[in-house]
Write a protein that holds these residues in place. Structure first.
Motif, short mmCIF file in Angstrom:
data_model
loop_
_atom_site.label_atom_id
_atom_site.label_comp_id
_atom_site.label_asym_id
_atom_site.label_seq_id
_atom_site.Cartn_x
_atom_site.Cartn_y
_atom_site.Cartn_z
N TYR A 102 40.56 40.08 33.60
CA TYR A 102 39.25 39.76 34.14
C TYR A 102 38.28 39.61 32.99
N GLN A 114 42.87 44.93 40.94
CA GLN A 114 42.57 43.80 40.09
C GLN A 114 41.67 44.09 38.89
N VAL A 128 35.36 41.22 43.33
CA VAL A 128 36.52 41.30 44.21
C VAL A 128 36.09 41.69 45.63
N LYS A 162 41.67 46.51 46.87
CA LYS A 162 41.84 45.24 46.15
C LYS A 162 41.16 45.31 44.79
#
Length: 102
Positions: A33, A100, A64, A96
């Motif tokens: 990211y 991530q 996200v 989530k």
């Protein structure tokens, strides 16, 4: 017998999938990211991340969670109080984000 065979096949697929993800992560092919500069943050993100020390991580989490929560609750999810009926949606969004974000 069919149930046992189904479980064995499912377990084998799960192990193979997890093994592939671990290999990709170890090889450095996992996606990363890249946070935008704080100047590019929306007002909602600035307010959401105002009290955090790690702005990059907070930015990732917001990015996200925002589409998930906006679709389910509305664009004002970050400023309104969480209702009990929305708790499962928040849990899904947080899970989530944890998957991530660094």
């Amino acid at each position: 017998m069919k149930t046992k065979l189904f479980l064995i096949i499912t377990l084998g697929i799960s192990i193979a999938a997890c093994s592939d993800e671990a290999t990709n992560y170890e090889a450095g092919t996992a996606s990363t990211y890249e946070a935008p500069s704080p100047e590019a943050y929306s007002e909602e993100k600035k307010n959401y991340c105002a009290d955090t020390d790690d702005k990059n991580s907070c930015s990732c989490q917001f990015d996200v969670m925002d589409p998930i929560l906006t679709a389910a609750i509305g664009s004002d999810w970050s400023t309104k109080s969480m209702e009990e009926k929305d708790f499962p949606i928040y849990v899904k969004a947080v899970e989530k984000a944890v998957e991530q974000c660094p």
